[in-house]
Design a protein around this motif. Structure first.
Motif, short mmCIF file in Angstrom:
data_model
loop_
_atom_site.label_atom_id
_atom_site.label_comp_id
_atom_site.label_asym_id
_atom_site.label_seq_id
_atom_site.Cartn_x
_atom_site.Cartn_y
_atom_site.Cartn_z
N VAL A 227 38.61 -4.46 8.24
CA VAL A 227 38.08 -4.86 9.54
C VAL A 227 38.53 -3.84 10.59
N ARG A 228 37.57 -3.21 11.25
CA ARG A 228 37.92 -2.23 12.29
C ARG A 228 38.34 -2.96 13.56
N ASP A 229 39.33 -2.41 14.27
CA ASP A 229 39.64 -2.95 15.59
C ASP A 229 38.68 -2.35 16.61
N LEU A 230 38.78 -2.78 17.86
CA LEU A 230 37.82 -2.35 18.88
C LEU A 230 37.86 -0.85 19.10
N ARG A 231 39.05 -0.24 19.09
CA ARG A 231 39.17 1.19 19.30
C ARG A 231 38.46 1.96 18.17
N GLN A 232 38.69 1.53 16.93
CA GLN A 232 38.07 2.22 15.80
C GLN A 232 36.54 2.11 15.85
N SER A 233 36.04 0.93 16.25
CA SER A 233 34.59 0.76 16.38
C SER A 233 34.04 1.65 17.49
N GLY A 234 34.81 1.78 18.58
CA GLY A 234 34.38 2.63 19.68
C GLY A 234 34.34 4.09 19.29
N LEU A 235 35.31 4.54 18.49
CA LEU A 235 35.35 5.94 18.06
C LEU A 235 34.15 6.29 17.19
N ILE A 236 33.63 5.31 16.46
CA ILE A 236 32.41 5.55 15.67
C ILE A 236 31.23 5.82 16.60
N LYS A 237 31.18 5.09 17.73
CA LYS A 237 30.11 5.30 18.71
C LYS A 237 30.23 6.69 19.35
N VAL A 238 31.46 7.17 19.54
CA VAL A 238 31.66 8.52 20.10
C VAL A 238 31.16 9.56 19.10
N ARG A 239 31.51 9.36 17.85
CA ARG A 239 31.09 10.31 16.81
C ARG A 239 29.56 10.36 16.68
N ALA A 240 28.91 9.20 16.91
CA ALA A 240 27.45 9.14 16.81
C ALA A 240 26.76 9.66 18.07
N GLY A 241 27.55 10.05 19.10
CA GLY A 241 26.96 10.58 20.33
C GLY A 241 26.38 9.51 21.24
N VAL A 242 26.80 8.25 21.02
CA VAL A 242 26.26 7.14 21.83
C VAL A 242 26.98 7.03 23.16
N THR A 243 28.29 7.27 23.16
CA THR A 243 29.08 7.18 24.39
C THR A 243 30.15 8.27 24.37
N THR A 244 31.02 8.25 25.40
CA THR A 244 32.04 9.29 25.51
C THR A 244 33.41 8.78 25.11
N LEU A 245 34.28 9.69 24.79
CA LEU A 245 35.66 9.32 24.43
C LEU A 245 36.35 8.64 25.61
N GLU A 246 36.11 9.14 26.82
CA GLU A 246 36.73 8.55 28.02
C GLU A 246 36.31 7.09 28.20
N GLU A 247 35.03 6.81 27.94
CA GLU A 247 34.52 5.45 28.11
C GLU A 247 35.13 4.50 27.08
N VAL A 248 35.24 4.95 25.84
CA VAL A 248 35.83 4.10 24.80
C VAL A 248 37.30 3.83 25.09
N ILE A 249 38.03 4.85 25.51
CA ILE A 249 39.44 4.65 25.85
C ILE A 249 39.56 3.67 27.02
N SER A 250 38.65 3.77 27.98
CA SER A 250 38.69 2.89 29.15
C SER A 250 38.47 1.43 28.77
N VAL A 251 37.50 1.14 27.91
CA VAL A 251 37.17 -0.26 27.62
C VAL A 251 38.01 -0.85 26.49
N THR A 252 38.74 -0.01 25.73
CA THR A 252 39.56 -0.54 24.63
C THR A 252 41.03 -0.23 24.82
N ASN A 253 41.43 0.05 26.04
CA ASN A 253 42.83 0.41 26.32
C ASN A 253 43.66 -0.85 26.41
N GLU A 254 44.07 -1.34 25.26
CA GLU A 254 44.78 -2.64 25.21
C GLU A 254 46.16 -2.53 25.84
#
Length: 571
Positions: A544-571
């Motif tokens: 089971v991926r955590d939220l950060r890992q799922s977000g990093l997949i979206k960055v790799r796919a070019g859907v969003t940016t690394l800054e955005e994923v860090i911002s919304v999953t910064n636990e």
């Protein structure tokens, strides 16, 4: 001739100092023009041109040369193609500026007085962009602003007289209607509200905020999760605007001391759009937030929400089960309701009885029995759930589990042959189970009823038109959560740029999910009253991926940016 050095520093400033320093004016003439401008409450630029001391063209060339700023001939620009709605027309007229374009977080503004720091700060605050001056000639700028104002006025007039109306039902009493006609049938206020609602829909906003302060009144839109100031209307309209909104939302316009909640519907041609309205008494008047409810969002399909294949398969497997509980968790505004309604829409078949209780129901879905909580009348989540169990339900959706009583009834329903779906406010999936334990729910009841928990966030999507590949240091990528094997050079992340088709490089939002099925091992941890850390570690072992890992997949796919994923999953 007097020189710039001969003039006291405190006497002249801005354009006057530049003109004296460049030898276009002597110090005495400059001082006189400054005094004259103050007496007439006019700008120095307007006064110096009106006095014939310099021509608009000479002034523009002098400022551009002295301040090393670009110069633009507005006659060579098609005014109709200039960006609109980035700053309010009133703000543009007040500071005599025109928006020329936007690149990334930079906003290029044309003006005749580039020394006006107040204009820079005000525009920066209103747009959250960094203004950069381009010199334009004063007379040509005035013509552009005049045409822009005329077009805006014509558009507003056309809109107000068009096929546009609010749906006010019979719930509005005669007394309220009479009050409306005497207090709020103010044409400018009506047109202003209509314009704000249409602008919000066109801008893909999710919420409108009408906020009164001591000396000013402002309107902000939440676009892709971020609040942006749109305009500052006259503070005098705040009470009339509040009354207008409350009448069409079927609220008590005489009650200004307590919060109220209501709904309204806007009919625009053949399309009807629902709004949820919330009022809140503040020190200087009622703050009103209007949420735009889009029924079509529940019918987009699960593929449009951003689930990865393995996450979607886990969710689809569980919602097809005949009984049990599915929980969706996340902060306010993370898309929990849309996720639940997407599942309900899939299950909404003629042979299925679905009932929901919410506070309030945001999405109207035909074929589903929807109930609004009414605490004053005693219709709580728990009371509605008890009633549902006597209504022969197959699927029950509870808007939110807030207390032990609601949790107990929902879990018992899940244990007795019903599919129950609900939401909780927790940070991730593992902490949802400990939250239920802390509420007082017995571990055995949790382990035997909960099938799956989905935690989610919404991240802004990159604009496909202007996104650009970026180079991040390898250390930064690893710190964000990428393994060494992920950084094999076969892909590159993207960064936000910004263009006329988007907002600061982003357009729309996508979900980031942690989908955690309750396996036998996790059930054992729950029965042993293990911690959220124990559950999270076991979930990781089960893939089971955590939220950060799922977000990093979206960055790799070019859907969003690394800054955005860090911002919304910064636990």
């Amino acid at each position: 001739m007097e020189t710039f050095a001969d003039t006291p520093q405190s006497t002249l400033s801005g354009v006057a100092r530049v003109l004296v320093h460049a030898g276009r004016l002597n110090a005495k003439a400059a001082e006189d023009l400054v005094k004259s401008a103050k007496e007439k409450k006019a700008s120095f630029v307007a006064s110096v041109i009106a006095a014939g001391a310099v021509t608009p063209a000479d002034l523009a060339h002098t400022l551009a040369g002295s301040l090393a700023l670009p110069l633009l001939d507005l006659n060579a620009v098609d005014a109709q193609k200039l960006p609109r709605n980035i700053i309010d027309n009133k703000l543009a007229a007040q500071y005599q500026v025109v928006v020329l374009g936007k690149r990334g977080n930079r906003l290029f503004i044309g003006g005749a007085d580039p020394t006006d720091q107040e204009a820079v700060e005000r525009i920066k605050f209103a747009t959250q962009l960094t203004p950069e001056w381009v010199i334009v000639e004063h007379d040509k700028l005035a013509k552009v602003l005049e045409n822009t104002g005329a077009s805006a006025a014509e558009a507003l007039e056309s809109m107000a007289s068009g096929d546009f109306e609010f749906d006010v039902t019979d719930d509005v009493t005669t007394q309220e209607a009479e009050t409306a006609s005497t207090e709020v049938e103010d044409a400018p206020v009506v047109r202003f509200l209509q314009k704000m609602l249409i602008d919000a829909i066109n801008a893909r906003a999710s919420d409108l905020h009408f906020e009164p302060y001591e000396y000013h009144y402002r309107v902000r839109f939440r676009i892709d999760g971020e609040l942006r100031e749109i305009t500052q209307p006259p503070i005098a309209i705040k009470d009339k605007l509040s009354s207008r909104i409350k009448v069409i939302s079927r609220l008590d316009i005489a009650e200004k001391r307590v919060p109220q909640d209501g709904r309204m519907k806007l009919k625009f041609g053949s399309k009807a759009i629902d709004f949820r309205v919330s009022t809140l008494p503040t020190l200087f008047g009622e703050k009103i937030v209007i949420r735009i409810l889009d029924p079509s969002s529940a019918k987009l399909g699960i593929e449009a929400l951003g689930y990865e294949k393995i996450e979607k398969d886990r969710l689809m497997l569980c919602i097809q089960r005949p009984y049990g509980m599915i929980l969706v968790t996340g902060p306010t505004g993370s898309g929990k309701t849309v996720s639940l309604y997407t599942c309900l829409n899939i299950l909404n078949q003629p042979g299925v009885n679905i009932s929901t209780v919410e506070d309030p129901a945001e999405i109207n879905l035909p074929g589903i029995n929807q109930v609004n909580v009414n605490d004053k009348a005693g219709l709580t989540f728990a009371a509605a759930l008890k009633s549902f169990l006597r209504q022969d339900p197959d699927i029950i959706m509870v808007g939110e589990i807030r207390d032990l009583e609601t949790a107990d009834i929902a879990i018992k329903a899940a244990q007795t042959g019903h599919m129950v779906m609900s939401t909780l406010h927790t940070n991730d999936a593992p902490t949802t189970l400990t939250r239920l334990l802390n509420m007082g729910v017995a571990p055995f009841n949790i382990a035997s009823s909960v099938l799956l928990i989905t935690a989610q966030r919404l991240a802004r999507k990159l604009c496909e038109t202007c996104k650009t590949q970026a180079d991040y240091p390898r250390e930064a990528m690893q710190k964000a959560g990428y393994a060494e094997s992920d950084l094999d050079g076969s892909w590159r992340p993207y960064r936000a740029v910004g263009c006329s088709a988007c907002t600061n490089g982003y357009k729309g939002r996508v979900g980031i999910y942690q989908v955690m099925p309750i396996s036998e091992e996790i059930q054992r941890i729950i029965l042993a009253e293990g911690t959220a850390v124990d559950i999270a570690q076991q979930a990781q072992r089960e893939g089971v991926r955590d939220l950060r890992q799922s977000g990093l997949i979206k960055v790799r796919a070019g859907v969003t940016t690394l800054e955005e994923v860090i911002s919304v999953t910064n636990e």
